[in-house]
Scaffold this motif. Sequence first.
Motif, short mmCIF file in Angstrom:
data_model
loop_
_atom_site.label_atom_id
_atom_site.label_comp_id
_atom_site.label_asym_id
_atom_site.label_seq_id
_atom_site.Cartn_x
_atom_site.Cartn_y
_atom_site.Cartn_z
N PRO A 107 2.18 -6.88 0.97
CA PRO A 107 2.84 -7.33 2.21
C PRO A 107 2.19 -6.78 3.47
O PRO A 107 1.98 -7.51 4.45
N ALA A 110 0.37 -8.75 6.62
CA ALA A 110 0.76 -8.55 8.01
C ALA A 110 -0.44 -8.09 8.85
O ALA A 110 -0.62 -8.52 9.99
N LEU A 131 4.64 -13.76 3.19
CA LEU A 131 5.58 -12.76 3.71
C LEU A 131 7.03 -13.22 3.53
O LEU A 131 7.92 -12.41 3.23
#
Length: 255
Positions: A70, A74, A98
């Motif tokens: 994750p 990002a 996400l």
Amino acid sequence: MEALRWAAEITSMLSGEPLTPAPFMDACRREGGTFAMTATDPGPSRAAGYYAVRALTLSGRRDDVPDGLPRWFAGEMSEPDQPASSDIDEMFYVLRALEQLGALGLLSAKVSRSLVDFIRACRDGDGGYAGVPGQPPDTEHTYCAVCSLSLLQQPLGAAESRVTAAWLRSRFATSSGLATLNAGDDAPSLAATYWGFRAGEVLNETVWTDRLRPAVEKLGKPDGGYGAQAYATLWESYCALRVLSTIPAPSGDER
């Protein structure tokens, strides 16, 4: 990895039985919890990471998603000079991944704002979206755009939705009922049909005609798959099944 994702999607739709993605999935793992598209690709990609997340989720193995993935996703959208180097496709892969991981909150307000601004810059006057600003719009990027805006909590307003829906309807205005990729395309396809259909779903607008279901059904093959050529492909089969699973069959149709 892409083929594995389509196989997982199709299996989930038709039987609900989880697909077992190992050992191929394990061979595609890379440093930092990322994934490559094939076992021999040296580096990771955003698309491969999204496909891996989707395949693992559909296979009931979400807990096998690496802990670092994750934040890697990002970080791919968080370069100092906003927006991060990307096109709408790449952005969509990151946002959808996400979302699947419940980690959209990892994107800062500044990053999210830059992504929204980038998507809006890809919109043309007729309501379609291109992959990058200044390019012609098409159904693929229009789907990715409207879905991404929704994921970023900035969905199209009513007026913008109506314009985009009209643009999508013009893509379905073909003799077959299938959609074209863009205004200059004279070859409707299952891929463009899927993208246009999904964009309409996101907008809560019916942008297709009643000719769509029979047009898709005609592309069915004896082996159970779907394709525009003499053979079926996993990608086209997924596109077809996703559309057919949503559009009700005609009354009295017992197939």
